[in-house]
Design an enzyme around this catalytic site. Structure first.
Site, PDB file in Angstrom:
ATOM      1  N   HIS A 168       0.940  -1.270  -0.007  1.00  0.00           N
ATOM      2  CA  HIS A 168      -0.052  -0.068   0.024  1.00  0.00           C
ATOM      3  C   HIS A 168       0.882   1.249  -0.009  1.00  0.00           C
ATOM      4  O   HIS A 168       0.856   2.097   0.954  1.00  0.00           O
ATOM      5  CB  HIS A 168      -0.739  -0.019   1.141  1.00  0.00           C
ATOM      6  N   GLU A 272      -1.140   1.613  -5.006  1.00  0.00           N
ATOM      7  CA  GLU A 272      -0.844   0.278  -4.444  1.00  0.00           C
ATOM      8  C   GLU A 272      -1.024  -0.958  -5.139  1.00  0.00           C
ATOM      9  O   GLU A 272      -1.847  -1.181  -6.382  1.00  0.00           O
ATOM     10  CB  GLU A 272      -2.012   0.057  -3.219  1.00  0.00           C
TER      11      GLU A 272
HETATM   12  O1  TA6 Z   1      -6.250   1.900  -0.153  1.00  0.00           O
HETATM   13  C1  TA6 Z   1      -7.052   3.034   0.136  1.00  0.00           C
HETATM   14  C2  TA6 Z   1      -7.747   2.780   1.444  1.00  0.00           C
HETATM   15  O2  TA6 Z   1      -8.409   1.574   1.437  1.00  0.00           O
HETATM   16  C3  TA6 Z   1      -8.376   3.884   1.845  1.00  0.00           C
HETATM   17  O3  TA6 Z   1      -9.895   3.432   1.719  1.00  0.00           O
HETATM   18  C4  TA6 Z   1      -8.141   4.463   2.933  1.00  0.00           C
HETATM   19  O4  TA6 Z   1      -8.947   3.715   4.229  1.00  0.00           O
HETATM   20  C5  TA6 Z   1      -6.676   3.973   3.132  1.00  0.00           C
HETATM   21  O5  TA6 Z   1      -6.844   2.550   2.519  1.00  0.00           O
HETATM   22  C6  TA6 Z   1      -6.075   4.245   4.439  1.00  0.00           C
HETATM   23  O6  TA6 Z   1      -6.436   2.946   5.125  1.00  0.00           O
HETATM   24  P1  TA6 Z   1      -5.894   3.084   6.723  1.00  0.00           P
HETATM   25  O7  TA6 Z   1      -6.280   1.700   7.092  1.00  0.00           O
HETATM   26  O8  TA6 Z   1      -4.283   3.095   6.654  1.00  0.00           O
HETATM   27  O9  TA6 Z   1      -6.154   4.167   7.348  1.00  0.00           O
END
Ligand code: TA6
Length: 300
Positions: A168, A272
């Protein structure tokens, strides 16, 4: 834990001039890597790469100034290792337990071309014991680029292992409003900003002027981030990945995240790489799945 307090079992992985183990934020063990091209930093917490920077270039990765470095909390930025689920899950932390687990460092080595390779392993945890038996190894190779490989092996006696994985990555950009993201034209995606509506990417180059949270499916393409403010092109190449997620929280979401500065959305974008949603992996017993990502950059 001062540097002198680093446990012996970690100090033995140091490589003079290349790999140093010391106390990072939150008194968490941190590994500093120095190569012929630049530097990197990795925390054992989540096997989380928090920094990668080539000499003469701005940092490639973004890590929030407000990130927590606490047990049970994900580090906000760098490369969160997402496994064995992506996104929200009833009664559980979002994005799986791998990113909030303390991984073990198993190997460090200086590679001939002047870089460094590190291998981490996810130890058994109470959470992992509720899943089919697996091993999770993570290999980080730091050269003029950052190569990340998440290797999951199903070691159960006879159970298929169904999971999602994702690296990510939070990229550092000069101004997200002047960035273009290419490589996803024609790909189907789920638009999380519009309740997971199914859409197809029509743009040759994606630009960001509001919250963007898109899960692109069935796409193995490389993605490029053209950063006109920093005069840099970032390239995200991947193997063993059918999904790409593009995320920027924009203003309102940024204000809702306690571990993220209100203005920091301007200096980051997530691209990601993984296998999520309908691209999740069902791994037969005895088989392995390798998710490999190569992150590189060049001045433009
Ligand atoms: O990858 C995008 C996502 O799923 C967004 O929806 C947002 O929630 C982001 O990840 C961050 O997630 P986190 O759990 O690190 O706050």
């Amino acid at each position: 834990m001062a540097t002198t307090d680093i446990p012996e079992q970690l100090k033995k992985f140091e490589v003079p001039g290349r790999v140093t183990v010391l106390e990072g934020n939150g008194e968490m063990p941190k590994i500093e890597v120095r190569t012929d091209w630049g530097t990197a930093e990795i925390y054992l917490h989540g096997a989380h790469v928090t920094e990668f920077q080539k000499r003469g270039e701005p940092p490639l990765l973004f890590t929030s100034q407000f990130s927590r470095f606490e047990a049970g909390q994900g580090i906000r930025g760098g490369v969160p290792v997402i496994f064995p689920w992506f996104g929200a899950r009833e009664g559980e932390a979002a994005h799986g337990f791998a990113r909030v687990s303390d991984w073990e460092l198993h190997e460090t080595s200086a590679v001939p071309e002047g870089g460094v390779t590190l291998r981490f392993r996810l130890p058994e945890t109470p959470e992992s014991a509720t899943w089919p038996a697996f091993t999770a190894n993570y290999v980080v190779t730091v050269t003029d680029r950052l190569t990340l490989e998440l290797i999951i092996t199903n070691i159960s006696a006879g159970q298929p292992f169904s999971f999602e994985n994702c690296l990510h990555t939070y990229f550092h950009v000069g101004d997200v409003r002047t960035v273009s993201i290419t490589g996803l034209k024609g790909a189907a995606y789920l638009d999380k900003v519009e309740n997971f509506a199914s859409k197809t990417e029509a743009a040759d180059a994606i630009q960001i002027s509001s919250e963007v949270d898109r899960v692109y499916l069935d796409t193995t393409a490389a993605v490029e981030i053209l950063d006109s403010a920093l005069k840099r092109k970032i390239r995200v190449e991947k193997r063993g990945s059918a999904s790409t997620v593009v995320w920027n929280p924009w203003i309102a979401k940024a204000q809702q995240m306690p571990d993220f500065g209100n203005e920091e959305y301007q200096q980051m974008v997530c691209v990601e790489s993984g296998n999520v949603s309908k691209n999740k992996i069902v791994l037969p017993p005895g088989k392995s799945a390798v998710l490999k990502v190569v992150l590189s950059s060049e001045k433009i």
